[in-house]
Design a protein around this motif. Structure first.
Motif, PDB file in Angstrom:
ATOM      1  N   LYS A  53       0.876  -1.093   0.071  1.00  0.00           N
ATOM      2  CA  LYS A  53       0.000  -0.017   0.070  1.00  0.00           C
ATOM      3  C   LYS A  53       0.987   1.297  -0.049  1.00  0.00           C
ATOM      4  O   LYS A  53       0.415   2.428  -0.524  1.00  0.00           O
ATOM      5  N   TRP A  54       2.193   1.125   0.543  1.00  0.00           N
ATOM      6  CA  TRP A  54       2.767   2.212   0.605  1.00  0.00           C
ATOM      7  C   TRP A  54       4.198   2.459  -0.063  1.00  0.00           C
ATOM      8  O   TRP A  54       4.514   3.363  -0.304  1.00  0.00           O
ATOM      9  N   GLY A  55       4.613   1.407  -0.858  1.00  0.00           N
ATOM     10  CA  GLY A  55       5.793   1.406  -1.726  1.00  0.00           C
ATOM     11  C   GLY A  55       6.195   0.194  -2.338  1.00  0.00           C
ATOM     12  O   GLY A  55       5.408  -0.814  -2.140  1.00  0.00           O
ATOM     13  N   LYS A  56       7.231   0.154  -3.041  1.00  0.00           N
ATOM     14  CA  LYS A  56       7.535  -0.968  -4.033  1.00  0.00           C
ATOM     15  C   LYS A  56       8.538  -2.014  -3.065  1.00  0.00           C
ATOM     16  O   LYS A  56       9.458  -1.545  -2.502  1.00  0.00           O
ATOM     17  N   VAL A  57       7.836  -3.291  -2.829  1.00  0.00           N
ATOM     18  CA  VAL A  57       8.767  -4.417  -2.379  1.00  0.00           C
ATOM     19  C   VAL A  57       9.198  -5.011  -3.613  1.00  0.00           C
ATOM     20  O   VAL A  57       8.570  -5.931  -4.159  1.00  0.00           O
TER      21      VAL A  57
END
Length: 202
Positions: free
Chosen positions: A51-55
Motif C-alpha cells: 500500500k505504501w511502496g515498492k517491495v
C-alpha cells in the motif's frame, strides 16, 4: 535496500519512513532470515507494505524446510519471493516446488556459476549473496556474478561500505550505478599491505 527484520518489529513503520524520504518507487528487499513463522502473517505484512511502496522481494520469509509455504505465499502474487541457497540440490528442490521467483545464490566462484546455470535453465533471475566480506572476496564475487547469465539482479556486495577497511588498494568501482569488472591481472585488485599491517592481530 535490504532490511533484516522479524514479524514482531515495527517493520511497516520503518518501511514507510524510508519511502517517505526516498519515494514509493524506492525498492526494498525484506529479509526476515526465516523469521516469518506463518504464511498468514507474511501475507498480512506483504499486503500492508505494498500500500505504501515498492517491495522488490521477500527473501527467506519462512524456514526453508517448508517449500509448501513458499509455494503458497508465491501463489498469492503480492510480492516476489526468494531463497538464499548454495547447495545445488536445494536449488533444484525449490525450483521443482515452484517456490521461488528469484534466487540469492552463494558458493565459491565456480560453484556460484554452476548454481546460476541451474537458475538460468529454470528461467529464474538471481543475485550473488555475501557475508559482509573483505575486498579480495568481494572482487571474486564480482567476477563470478559477471560470468553468470542469470545474475541480473543487484548483488549484496556491501563489505566495503560496512568495514573500516576492505584491505585492498582499490575496491569496487561503479559507473552509472553498476559495478565495473576490472581487467587487471588476477582478480583485478591489489592487497593493501599498509592496511594489512595496521589491522593485523599482533
Amino acid at each position: 535496500m535490504k532490511l533484516k527484520c522479524t514479524a514482531d518489529e515495527e517493520l511497516i513503520e520503518r518501511c514507510k519512513a524510508i519511502w517517505g524520504v526516498a519515494g514509493p518507487d524506492f525498492e526494498l528487499t525484506i529479509d526476515p532470515n526465516e523469521r516469518f513463522f506463518r504464511p498468514t502473517e507474511a501475507l498480512d505484512i506483504a499486503r500492508e507494505l505494498v500500500k505504501w511502496g515498492k517491495v522488490k522481494v521477500f527473501e527467506d520469509p519462512f524456514p526453508k524446510w517448508n517449500q509448501d509455504w513458499y509455494h503458497l505465499f508465491r501463489e498469492h502474487g503480492i510480492v516476489p519471493v526468494a531463497q538464499h541457497l548454495g547447495d545445488p540440490h536445494d536449488i533444484i528442490n525449490a525450483i521443482k516446488a515452484e517456490a521461488v521467483d528469484y534466487l540469492n545464490l552463494g558458493g565459491g566462484m565456480m560453484q556460484f556459476v554452476r548454481n546460476a546455470a541451474i537458475a538460468h535453465g529454470a528461467g529464474i533471475p538471481c543475485w550473488h549473496g555475501s557475508g559482509v566480506d573483505l575486498g579480495i572476496m568481494e572482487m571474486s564475487y564480482l567476477h563470478a556474478a559477471a560470468a553468470a547469465r542469470s545474475c541480473i539482479l543487484g548483488s549484496d556486495f556491501v563489505g566495503s561500505w560496512t568495514r573500516v577497511d576492505d584491505l585492498v588498494v582499490e575496491g569496487l568501482q561503479f559507473e552509472g550505478g553498476c559495478a565495473v569488472v576490472p581487467d587487471k591481472p588476477g582478480l583485478g585488485c591489489e592487497l593493501d599491505m599498509d592496511a594489512l599491517e595496521k589491522y593485523r592481530i599482533r
